[in-house]
Scaffold this active site. Structure first.
Site, PDB file in Angstrom:
ATOM      1  N   GLU A 153      22.320  51.532  57.220  1.00  0.00           N
ATOM      2  CA  GLU A 153      21.242  51.011  57.555  1.00  0.00           C
ATOM      3  C   GLU A 153      20.962  52.080  58.196  1.00  0.00           C
ATOM      4  OE1 GLU A 153      20.335  50.928  54.358  1.00  0.00           O
ATOM      5  OE2 GLU A 153      21.087  49.778  53.585  1.00  0.00           O
ATOM      6  N   ASP A 244      23.832  58.315  51.044  1.00  0.00           N
ATOM      7  CA  ASP A 244      24.022  57.177  49.936  1.00  0.00           C
ATOM      8  C   ASP A 244      25.320  57.851  49.125  1.00  0.00           C
ATOM      9  OD1 ASP A 244      22.889  55.380  51.624  1.00  0.00           O
ATOM     10  OD2 ASP A 244      22.259  54.522  50.265  1.00  0.00           O
TER      11      ASP A 244
END
Length: 744
Positions: A153, A244
């Site tokens: 993250e 991602d």
């Protein structure tokens, strides 16, 4: 100065002869621009097999197959440890294919923490351990060398630099948002930079937010034009995409876009057609061939959206509005990079449940740190504990944003399952006896107040005297399940969009986008809790309080016991421990003392809870309801139901029950092999308990839209309190868990 001239001339002449003395004799000529394409594939610990299989078929496999058809398209690939282990078990041929592409230098393998933890959350020992363990796994399985890592993250803390370097990491990638927050401008973000801590250095690439939003959502030509602009600005510029892998096939509508409509194929062909000026490079190649842009110390940060999500709802909306307003005002445009939200660590403040998981994780980590492996009687169990601890540090259940995160019960359950597994393994490693009991106290959740841990070989019960004397964690060690892995209902910034309803709701980030709804009637389910949804929460209601009023939250709290501070003491015997909680409070301004004694014996699968009210006036008459919550036992599911004393099925675990004069109620889950029974004795005034039950359902957002999620079921035994001649009232509650459910 004259004395230096011969030395300089000698250097020039030697350089002409081809000897460089370790220095570059001429700059390496790069193409106009290099594209560094970093893909991050991840599935959290505890995710459903079918969900991961769907992602594999829709995203991971088709992307890899298409990549193999385009040999000049080169990427860096990070596959998180939980996903890699799943692939090894279910699709080892995929890892073989990755290994082959890595050997051909079409893919660079990117490391990370094994279980994809937020490194800023971990003590240094676990950061280094996670990274080293995963690098070793990747290098052995894929027969390659790992020099860089993915930061989960992109949550950054400068204290991590030395740990990453000590773990063998040379480079990583963060967002350009981090660099802009440090004062750098777009013009210098087309190169990598060096950062430092404790004398150790690390190369850091700035990932482009522009590319993150345009790939694969804008036309491929748009990205090529952006690269052309960067190339025109500086020869040898570097553009970094890092995001991602699931956005290529798993995110809504992206499988159709990327593969059925051919977006990815078209993008790869455009890159191939423009190879004379744009080249795809691997991160480690850039590090070897280029010098850094300079040194930079980056602030504690994450990507832009994450810093917004970490804020409380009102401040989150204010932050978004402030940034949007500044963007549209030429006089304020320069301050936009410095309008940041909150720290990722404050998710533990925003969601107490995240702090509870973190605190439980730290108990295991600290226990491991105190126990050298060489001193263990069972070293295999010790290693199992380390692996389970690492899996219990997987980040996804510890926060919430545009994805379910902490709102998803199966992710929270998975974290606790791993941490309980680690504790069980450490008991074996230590050679702990088969039956035992203990009660210890400490500030376990880091609030400067003392909590109590009451444990035996069957249970781990954690009590917070300062917070209503509530039980906030109840681990069933045999089933490796925390039946208090609950979640309170609280306001979220996006709840106004839920109230607006389908067709009218707009994204708070981009008002041009309509929000989607996965379930009907969500606005009616928006309710917020006044107290924690835990157990041993003591409510006083009016005598005529109804089940409907309790469920809706309209019943008024008449006492100050549910959230008030209790005094605590521990009574210890060799095979029996008791935690005594006591508070002098009031109901309707009438003072009295409420005590609850929580008792656990070695070898027992029953917790006894004795309630006693003292100093009651003769005419006292009030409704006492003791709240218990049970989490991880889904509603409306086969094999999961309430049962009465006779074993009769009373309905699924989301059923609203209003039972009169009932001595026992059980909750059964055949899937988890759990039967929890609450047995209430006859009160001292001769009264029998009634039971109220109702579900707690939250409304949250995920990548698929707004949805309702069953979080826990409330079970409230309740009594009408009238005192005896001495102004007292008491009752005994037993909470028992069967070793196994016996089915006919």
């Amino acid at each position: 100065m004259e004395s230096l001239i011969p030395v300089w001339r000698t250097f020039q002449e030697t350089s002409k002869s081809g000897c460089s003395f370790g220095l570059r004799t001429a700059p390496h000529m790069h193409p106009a621009i290099r594209l560094v394409f970093v893909l991050h594939d991840h599935q959290p610990v505890g995710n459903f097999h079918d969900v991961i299989e769907d992602a594999y078929q829709k995203s991971y496999l088709p992307f890899l197959n298409l990549l193999q058809q385009h040999s000049t398209i080169r990427i860096a690939l990070h596959t998180s440890g939980p996903l890699a282990e799943w692939l090894e078990m279910n699709h080892p041929e995929y890892l073989n294919q990755v290994s082959s592409l890595a050997a051909a230098q079409q893919i660079e393998i990117v490391g990370g923490g094994f279980s994809e933890p937020i490194l800023a959350m971990l003590p240094s020992r676990d950061r280094i351990g996670q990274i080293r363990q995963y690098n070793q796994w990747l290098e052995q399985r894929l027969q390659t060398t790992v020099t860089g890592m993915w930061i989960a993250e992109r949550v950054w803390d400068s204290s991590m630099v030395a740990d990453l370097a000590n773990a063998g990491i040379d480079w990583t990638i963060l967002d350009d948002f981090h660099f802009k927050a440090a004062g750098l401008t777009n013009e210098v973000l087309d190169r990598y930079w060096t950062t430092e801590s404790d004398g150790r250095t690390l190369a850091v690439f700035p990932g482009s937010e522009h590319l993150r939003y345009s790939i694969p959502f804008a036309a491929p030509d748009t990205t090529i034009e952006h690269l052309r602009f960067l190339a025109s600005r500086r020869q040898g510029a570097i553009a970094v995409f890092g995001d991602d892998g699931e956005k290529f096939g798993v995110w809504p509508k992206t499988h159709k876009t990327c593969f059925q409509d051919g977006w990815l194929q078209h993008f790869f062909r455009l890159l191939e057609e423009n190879q004379e000026w744009v080249t795809m490079s691997l991160p480690s190649e850039v590090i070897r061939s280029d010098s850094p842009g300079g040194k930079i110390w980056l602030p504690e940060c994450s990507y832009r959206e994450m810093t917004e999500w970490a804020l409380p709802p009102e401040q989150q909306i204010a932050c978004i509005n402030a940034r949007n307003n500044a963007k549209s005002d030429p006089q304020q445009a320069l301050i936009v990079p410095f309008i940041r939200g909150g720290s990722w660590k404050n998710f533990r403040s925003k969601y107490p449940e995240a702090n509870e998981m973190y605190a439980r994780m730290m108990v295991v980590s600290n226990r491991l740190a105190r126990m050298p492996r060489d001193s263990m009687t069972d070293k295999i169990a010790y290693d199992e504990a380390i692996n389970s601890l690492y899996r219990g540090q997987c980040n996804c259940a510890y926060w919430h944003g545009a994805f379910g995160g902490i709102y998803l019960p199966h992710l929270r359950n998975a974290i606790y399952q791993e941490l309980i597994t680690a504790e069980n393994a450490l008991d074996r490693a230590e050679g702990r006896p088969s039956t035992w009991v203990e009660a210890v106290s400490s500030d376990y959740d880091f609030d400067s107040k003392t909590e109590v841990r009451l444990s035996n070989e069957h249970f781990d019960l954690w009590i917070a005297p300062s917070a209503g004397g509530m039980a906030y964690e109840f681990d069933l060690r045999g089933q490796r399940h925390n039946i208090l892995a609950t979640l309170d209902r609280r306001p979220e910034a996006y709840h106004d969009q839920v109230r607006a309803g389908p067709g009218r709701a707009r994204s708070i980030i981009d008002s041009s986008q309509r929000a989607s709804f996965k379930h009907d009637g969500l606005s009616e389910k928006l309710r917020y809790d006044n107290n924690r949804r835990k157990s041993l929460v003591d409510h006083f209601f009016d005598v005529d309080a109804s089940s409907a009023a309790i469920v809706s939250g309209e019943a008024m709290e008449r006492g100050d016991f549910a959230t008030g501070a209790y005094e605590a003491s521990i009574r210890r015997n060799p095979d029996r421990m008791q935690v005594l909680l006591s508070r002098t409070g009031n109901v309707w301004g009438i003072p009295f003392t409420l005590s609850k004694a929580v008792t656990l014996s070695a070898g027992s699968n029953t917790v006894e809870i004795g309630y006693r009210l003292e100093d009651l006036p003769n005419d006292f008459c009030q409704h006492l309801a003791v709240e218990f919550n049970f989490a991880g036992l889904p509603a409306q599911a086969k094999g999961r139901c309430f049962k009465d004393t006779n074993g009769s099925d009373l309905g699924h675990l989301g059923t609203l029950l209003d039972l009169k004069e009932t001595s026992l109620l059980s909750l059964e889950d055949e899937w988890l092999d759990i039967r929890v029974s609450l047995e209430c004795g006859v009160a001292s005034n001769g009264g029998h308990a009634g039971f109220w039950t109702f579900p707690i359902e939250s409304v949250s957002q995920s990548e698929g839209g707004f949805e309702g999620i069953h979080q826990s079921v409330v079970v409230m035994p309740h009594w009408i309190i009238t005192p005896d001649a001495n102004g007292c009232w008491d009752v005994l509650i037993r909470v028992s868990v069967a070793d196994h459910i016996v089915t006919p």
